[in-house]
Scaffold this active site. Structure first.
Site, PDB file in Angstrom:
ATOM      1  N   CYS A  69      37.574  42.193  49.759  1.00  0.00           N
ATOM      2  CA  CYS A  69      38.327  40.979  49.160  1.00  0.00           C
ATOM      3  C   CYS A  69      39.713  41.433  49.063  1.00  0.00           C
ATOM      4  O   CYS A  69      40.767  40.763  49.022  1.00  0.00           O
ATOM      5  CB  CYS A  69      37.671  40.840  47.809  1.00  0.00           C
ATOM      6  SG  CYS A  69      38.386  39.419  46.973  1.00  0.00           S
ATOM      7  N   CYS A  70      39.992  42.798  48.440  1.00  0.00           N
ATOM      8  CA  CYS A  70      41.281  43.311  48.344  1.00  0.00           C
ATOM      9  C   CYS A  70      41.933  43.404  49.595  1.00  0.00           C
ATOM     10  O   CYS A  70      43.023  43.266  49.446  1.00  0.00           O
ATOM     11  CB  CYS A  70      41.202  44.748  47.532  1.00  0.00           C
ATOM     12  SG  CYS A  70      40.925  44.634  45.618  1.00  0.00           S
ATOM     13  N   CYS A 126      43.176  40.524  39.086  1.00  0.00           N
ATOM     14  CA  CYS A 126      42.652  39.253  39.291  1.00  0.00           C
ATOM     15  C   CYS A 126      41.692  38.935  38.188  1.00  0.00           C
ATOM     16  O   CYS A 126      41.046  39.874  37.565  1.00  0.00           O
ATOM     17  CB  CYS A 126      41.924  39.158  40.655  1.00  0.00           C
ATOM     18  SG  CYS A 126      43.016  39.502  41.934  1.00  0.00           S
ATOM     19  N   CYS A 162      38.161  40.300  38.372  1.00  0.00           N
ATOM     20  CA  CYS A 162      37.955  41.912  38.454  1.00  0.00           C
ATOM     21  C   CYS A 162      38.542  42.625  37.273  1.00  0.00           C
ATOM     22  O   CYS A 162      38.867  43.867  37.110  1.00  0.00           O
ATOM     23  CB  CYS A 162      38.349  42.447  39.735  1.00  0.00           C
ATOM     24  SG  CYS A 162      37.619  41.647  41.158  1.00  0.00           S
ATOM     25  N   CYS A 173      43.206  49.248  44.430  1.00  0.00           N
ATOM     26  CA  CYS A 173      43.094  48.165  45.456  1.00  0.00           C
ATOM     27  C   CYS A 173      43.532  48.507  46.916  1.00  0.00           C
ATOM     28  O   CYS A 173      43.328  47.813  47.847  1.00  0.00           O
ATOM     29  CB  CYS A 173      43.729  46.863  45.007  1.00  0.00           C
ATOM     30  SG  CYS A 173      45.539  47.226  44.611  1.00  0.00           S
TER      31      CYS A 173
END
Ligand code: SF4
Length: 240
Positions: free
Chosen positions: A113-114, A196, A199, A222
Site C-alpha cells: 500500500c505504501c 494516513c 495507519c 514507509c
C-alpha cells in the site's frame, strides 16, 4: 554531484539549518523542493525556508487517506506563506486500488500500500528534481540514525538534504512556539507522528512517539527514508 557531496558532507554537519537551506537553494535553484507531510518538523522547515526565499518549492505526497486536520493545515500553510503546495498522487485512486488489490490493502500488506500510494508517487516527483529537502531527525527511528545534513540518496538518485537532522523534538517545539508557526491540531491530541488515517493512532502515556504509526506491526517507515551512507563520512565528535 555525488563526489561533490562526499567532499563537503563533513563540513555541512557544522552548519545551522538556515545555512544548510541557503546552500541548498543557492546550489539547486528551482530544482530543489521541500518534501513534507506537515508534521511538527516539517513546519519548522517551511517557516525557515519562507524567511530565506518567498518562492521556495514545497510538495507533498497526498495518499488521499490523510486526516481532515492535515488537509486543513495545508490550506493554512498556503494562505500564511503565499505558496502553492505541489500535490502528488498515486496512479490509482483509492477506489481503483480496492478494485485491483482488494479491500483494506493497508491492513493486509502495508508495504505494498505504501509503495503504491507513497513511494511510487515520490519517485515520480523526485525525477523532476536534483535535490530534495526533508525534515527527518536522527533520533526518530533506527534507520534514520545514519542520516547526514547533506547526503547522496542512492535509492532515488539525487541529493537529499536534512537540515534539522540533529535536532531534538524539544528544539522543534521551541521553534514552533517562538515563531508562532501553525501546526497540525492532532499533535495536541497525542498524535506526535501523523500519517494516513488507516495507519495512525494516538500514543498512550510512556509509549514511543512513533508507536502510533502502523500499530501492531513491525513497520516503522514507509520506505521513503532508506539511508545509505557513503563510507568515510563519520559524524564530527560531539563536544564534551
Ligand atoms: S500509511 Fe497505511 S494507508 Fe497510508 S499508504 Fe501506507 S499502508 Fe497505505
Amino acid at each position: 554531484m555525488k563526489d561533490k557531496i562526499a567532499e563537503m558532507q563533513l563540513t555541512a554537519e557544522s552548519w545551522t539549518p538556515q545555512q544548510v537551506l541557503s546552500w541548498t537553494f543557492d546550489t539547486f535553484g528551482n530544482d530543489v523542493a521541500i518534501s513534507s507531510a506537515f508534521g511538527a518538523e516539517g513546519m519548522v522547515l517551511i517557516d525557515m525556508a519562507s524567511r530565506l526565499r518567498k518562492d521556495f518549492r514545497l510538495f507533498t505526497v497526498d495518499t488521499e487517506f490523510l486526516f481532515s486536520e492535515t488537509y486543513n493545515l495545508m490550506d493554512r500553510i498556503e494562505q500564511r506563506y503565499g505558496i502553492k503546495i505541489e500535490r502528488v498522487f498515486s496512479l490509482l485512486s483509492p477506489e481503483e486500488q480496492e478494485r485491483v488489490h482488494g479491500k483494506a490493502l493497508w491492513a493486509r500488506d502495508p508495504d505494498q500500500c505504501c509503495n503504491l500510494r507513497k513511494v511510487e508517487p515520490l519517485r515520480r516527483k523526485l525525477g523532476e528534481l536534483r535535490a530534495w529537502i526533508t525534515s527527518i531527525r536522527r533520533d526518530q527511528t533506527l534507520i534514520r540514525e545514519g542520516a547526514r545534513k547533506v547526503q547522496w540518496d542512492a535509492k532515488f538518485g539525487l541529493v537529499k538534504v536534512n537540515p534539522i537532522v540533529d535536532w531534538t523534538s524539544k528544539q522543534v517545539w521551541r521553534y514552533l512556539h517562538e515563531h508562532d508557526v501553525p501546526y497540525n491540531s492532532l499533535h495536541d491530541q497525542n498524535y506526535p507522528s501523523i500519517g494516513c488515517t488507516h495507519c495512525t493512532r494516538a500514543v498512550r502515556p510512556g509509549e514511543d512517539p512513533r508507536a502510533g504509526r502502523w500499530p501492531g506491526t513491525a513497520k516503522t517507515e514507509c520506505g521513503l527514508h532508506v539511508i545509505e551512507i557513503q563510507p568515510l563520512t563519520p559524524l564530527p565528535e560531539a563536544d564534551a
